[in-house]
Design a protein around this motif. Structure first.
Motif, mmCIF file in Angstrom:
data_model
loop_
_atom_site.group_PDB
_atom_site.id
_atom_site.type_symbol
_atom_site.label_atom_id
_atom_site.label_comp_id
_atom_site.label_asym_id
_atom_site.label_seq_id
_atom_site.Cartn_x
_atom_site.Cartn_y
_atom_site.Cartn_z
ATOM 1 N N PHE A 189 0.856 -1.190 0.000
ATOM 2 C CA PHE A 189 0.000 0.000 0.000
ATOM 3 C C PHE A 189 0.896 1.246 0.000
ATOM 4 O O PHE A 189 1.388 1.644 1.053
ATOM 5 C CB PHE A 189 -0.885 0.026 1.245
ATOM 6 C CG PHE A 189 -2.185 -0.714 1.124
ATOM 7 C CD1 PHE A 189 -3.369 -0.037 0.846
ATOM 8 C CD2 PHE A 189 -2.233 -2.086 1.286
ATOM 9 C CE1 PHE A 189 -4.575 -0.712 0.741
ATOM 10 C CE2 PHE A 189 -3.429 -2.774 1.184
ATOM 11 C CZ PHE A 189 -4.605 -2.091 0.906
ATOM 12 N N PRO A 190 1.094 1.886 -1.155
ATOM 13 C CA PRO A 190 1.882 3.122 -1.179
ATOM 14 C C PRO A 190 1.057 4.304 -0.662
ATOM 15 O O PRO A 190 0.728 5.248 -1.393
ATOM 16 C CB PRO A 190 2.253 3.271 -2.656
ATOM 17 C CG PRO A 190 1.144 2.586 -3.386
ATOM 18 C CD PRO A 190 0.687 1.455 -2.504
ATOM 19 N N TRP A 191 0.741 4.252 0.611
ATOM 20 C CA TRP A 191 -0.095 5.257 1.275
ATOM 21 C C TRP A 191 0.829 6.227 1.999
ATOM 22 O O TRP A 191 1.349 5.938 3.074
ATOM 23 C CB TRP A 191 -1.053 4.565 2.244
ATOM 24 C CG TRP A 191 -1.926 5.486 3.042
ATOM 25 C CD1 TRP A 191 -1.801 5.794 4.372
ATOM 26 C CD2 TRP A 191 -3.075 6.199 2.583
ATOM 27 N NE1 TRP A 191 -2.795 6.665 4.758
ATOM 28 C CE2 TRP A 191 -3.598 6.931 3.681
ATOM 29 C CE3 TRP A 191 -3.721 6.298 1.346
ATOM 30 C CZ2 TRP A 191 -4.721 7.743 3.593
ATOM 31 C CZ3 TRP A 191 -4.844 7.107 1.244
ATOM 32 C CH2 TRP A 191 -5.336 7.816 2.346
ATOM 33 N N PHE A 192 1.087 7.369 1.380
ATOM 34 C CA PHE A 192 2.046 8.330 1.909
ATOM 35 C C PHE A 192 1.408 9.718 1.989
ATOM 36 O O PHE A 192 1.769 10.626 1.245
ATOM 37 C CB PHE A 192 3.298 8.390 1.023
ATOM 38 C CG PHE A 192 3.979 7.067 0.813
ATOM 39 C CD1 PHE A 192 4.488 6.359 1.896
ATOM 40 C CD2 PHE A 192 4.104 6.525 -0.458
ATOM 41 C CE1 PHE A 192 5.120 5.131 1.706
ATOM 42 C CE2 PHE A 192 4.735 5.312 -0.655
ATOM 43 C CZ PHE A 192 5.241 4.607 0.423
ATOM 44 N N PRO A 193 0.400 9.892 2.875
ATOM 45 C CA PRO A 193 -0.243 11.198 2.967
ATOM 46 C C PRO A 193 0.726 12.245 3.508
ATOM 47 O O PRO A 193 1.578 11.919 4.346
ATOM 48 C CB PRO A 193 -1.408 10.927 3.941
ATOM 49 C CG PRO A 193 -0.978 9.746 4.757
ATOM 50 C CD PRO A 193 -0.142 8.903 3.836
ATOM 51 N N PRO A 194 0.637 13.470 3.027
ATOM 52 C CA PRO A 194 -0.332 13.964 2.040
ATOM 53 C C PRO A 194 0.180 13.883 0.610
ATOM 54 O O PRO A 194 -0.475 14.358 -0.316
ATOM 55 C CB PRO A 194 -0.477 15.434 2.452
ATOM 56 C CG PRO A 194 0.899 15.803 2.927
ATOM 57 C CD PRO A 194 1.439 14.580 3.607
ATOM 58 N N TYR A 195 1.354 13.247 0.407
ATOM 59 C CA TYR A 195 2.022 13.314 -0.891
ATOM 60 C C TYR A 195 1.418 12.364 -1.924
ATOM 61 O O TYR A 195 1.325 12.704 -3.107
ATOM 62 C CB TYR A 195 3.515 13.029 -0.717
ATOM 63 C CG TYR A 195 4.144 13.920 0.319
ATOM 64 C CD1 TYR A 195 4.368 15.262 0.071
ATOM 65 C CD2 TYR A 195 4.469 13.426 1.584
ATOM 66 C CE1 TYR A 195 4.921 16.099 1.038
ATOM 67 C CE2 TYR A 195 5.019 14.248 2.552
ATOM 68 C CZ TYR A 195 5.246 15.580 2.272
ATOM 69 O OH TYR A 195 5.788 16.394 3.232
ATOM 70 N N ASP A 196 1.045 11.170 -1.494
ATOM 71 C CA ASP A 196 0.443 10.221 -2.430
ATOM 72 C C ASP A 196 -0.609 9.418 -1.685
ATOM 73 O O ASP A 196 -0.294 8.630 -0.791
ATOM 74 C CB ASP A 196 1.501 9.290 -3.014
ATOM 75 C CG ASP A 196 0.961 8.438 -4.163
ATOM 76 O OD1 ASP A 196 -0.255 8.464 -4.398
ATOM 77 O OD2 ASP A 196 1.767 7.760 -4.829
ATOM 78 N N VAL A 197 -1.859 9.630 -2.061
ATOM 79 C CA VAL A 197 -2.978 8.900 -1.447
ATOM 80 C C VAL A 197 -3.856 8.275 -2.526
ATOM 81 O O VAL A 197 -5.051 8.069 -2.336
ATOM 82 C CB VAL A 197 -3.813 9.829 -0.525
ATOM 83 C CG1 VAL A 197 -3.017 10.243 0.688
ATOM 84 C CG2 VAL A 197 -4.308 11.055 -1.292
ATOM 85 N N ASP A 198 -3.253 7.932 -3.660
ATOM 86 C CA ASP A 198 -4.036 7.381 -4.761
ATOM 87 C C ASP A 198 -4.382 5.906 -4.583
ATOM 88 O O ASP A 198 -5.312 5.409 -5.223
ATOM 89 C CB ASP A 198 -3.303 7.570 -6.093
ATOM 90 C CG ASP A 198 -3.464 8.973 -6.646
ATOM 91 O OD1 ASP A 198 -4.404 9.667 -6.223
ATOM 92 O OD2 ASP A 198 -2.646 9.378 -7.499
ATOM 93 N N VAL A 199 -3.623 5.172 -3.776
ATOM 94 C CA VAL A 199 -3.961 3.771 -3.553
ATOM 95 C C VAL A 199 -5.354 3.674 -2.943
ATOM 96 O O VAL A 199 -5.744 4.489 -2.099
ATOM 97 C CB VAL A 199 -2.917 3.084 -2.653
ATOM 98 C CG1 VAL A 199 -2.777 3.771 -1.318
ATOM 99 C CG2 VAL A 199 -3.242 1.604 -2.461
ATOM 100 N N SER A 200 -6.123 2.670 -3.384
ATOM 101 C CA SER A 200 -7.479 2.474 -2.873
ATOM 102 C C SER A 200 -7.710 0.992 -2.600
ATOM 103 O O SER A 200 -7.777 0.181 -3.532
ATOM 104 C CB SER A 200 -8.525 2.968 -3.877
ATOM 105 O OG SER A 200 -9.828 2.563 -3.480
ATOM 106 N N GLY A 201 -7.807 0.645 -1.322
ATOM 107 C CA GLY A 201 -8.099 -0.738 -0.979
ATOM 108 C C GLY A 201 -9.467 -1.185 -1.469
ATOM 109 O O GLY A 201 -9.645 -2.328 -1.903
ATOM 110 N N VAL A 202 -10.444 -0.285 -1.414
ATOM 111 C CA VAL A 202 -11.807 -0.618 -1.841
ATOM 112 C C VAL A 202 -11.840 -0.928 -3.335
ATOM 113 O O VAL A 202 -12.393 -1.946 -3.770
ATOM 114 C CB VAL A 202 -12.766 0.536 -1.494
ATOM 115 C CG1 VAL A 202 -14.143 0.298 -2.098
ATOM 116 C CG2 VAL A 202 -12.877 0.695 0.024
#
Length: 295
Positions: A189-202
């Protein structure tokens, strides 16, 4: 200590006639790299991390192609998959979906800087790396005629990244997933707020449902051993577990760090042999942000 992220050209696996995969040997930041041939051209899928790895792959591809034209595509924009593409300039036509091209333009420099901080072995492989520019882009699907074999490139929509792309080899039942699927590994999960939040588990769960409906015979994951359609089910079921356990705790208004600790312990207990548990917390963060969403 991080193992050197070097593409190893030994033990190349033949998946079907004129389809081979260079396996990643479970080395972090080394992807599975696939070559698909027709009578007129060969498609290379993913490059390895940086110019030196890509040069190895290019030399292998030129020898494999034996005079046939070369194409290159990448499953998504992350550095170990795409940041060697510049080496192929002038040697291959680089083709990706438009969303991935946008990721390269808008996020490439940031990811290059971030990956260079991951340690000396990674920084060394990224020496001289540049953000590649595709020669051709498409919106949703692209049928690439290699001569007697048409390969389909398809944008999946946002999941592991905004620009995920899968590659299928019709008639052979082969599906290349990039990092939508890994073998025996916690989903990245490349979840790196606030820089990259495009990953979506749903949305990732929905994408895997659609891919499973195609009933692939062979699945080439982004990392880990090649398998069959059960790999799709393995990752799908894990993501559903992660979502449900995260949302159950989010409904009770627990703090996010408490949720992450509880869910991490639970996932490791359920999957004790899987690699890279550090991605669980980022998955929890993503799913907390998506709490209650079902689209």
């Amino acid at each position: 200590m991080l193992e050197d992220p070097i593409v190893n050209l030994t033990d190349v696996q033949e998946l079907a006639r004129d389809v081979v995969v260079i396996p990643n040997h479970n080395v972090d930041l080394v992807p599975n790299i696939t070559l698909i041939g027709g009578t007129e051209a060969v498609l290379v899928v993913d490059t390895g991390l940086g110019p030196r790895n890509a040069q190895r792959v290019l030399e292998f591809a030129v020898e494999y192609a034996a005079g046939r034209r070369l194409y290159l595509t990448t499953t998504h924009f992350h550095p170990e998959h795409a940041f060697g593409a510049g080496v192929f300039a002038g040697e291959a036509t680089y083709l990706v979906n438009r969303a991935q091209a946008d990721d390269l333009t808008t996020k490439g420099d940031g990811y290059l800087a971030m990956f260079r901080q991951l340690g000396e072995p990674v920084a060394r492989e990224l020496e001289g790396a540049t953000i590649p520019a595709p020669d051709l882009t498409y919106d949703e699907t692209y049928e690439l005629d290699l001569g007697g074999r048409v390969v389909e490139l398809r944008a999946t929509g946002r999941a592991h990244s905004k620009g995920d792309q899968v590659v299928t080899v019709p008639g052979e039942g082969i599906l290349l997933t990039g990092d939508l699927v890994e073998t025996d590994q916690f989903a990245i999960f490349p979840w790196f707020p606030p820089y990259d939040v495009d990953v979506s588990g749903v949305r990732w769960i929905d994408v895997l449902d659609r891919l499973a409906a195609g009933r692939p015979r062979i699945v080439v994951p982004g990392h880990g051993e090649v398998g069959d359609g059960r790999l799709l089910a393995q990752v799908h079921d894990y993501l559903v577990e992660l979502r449900d356990e995260t949302w159950k705790r989010r409904d009770s208004a627990e703090p996010e760090d408490t949720i992450a600790a509880e869910v991490r312990a639970l996932m490791i207990a359920r999957h004790p042999d899987w690699r890279l548990p550090e991605w669980i917390d980022r998955g929890v963060g993503c799913l907390c942000a998506e709490h209650g969403r079902v689209d």
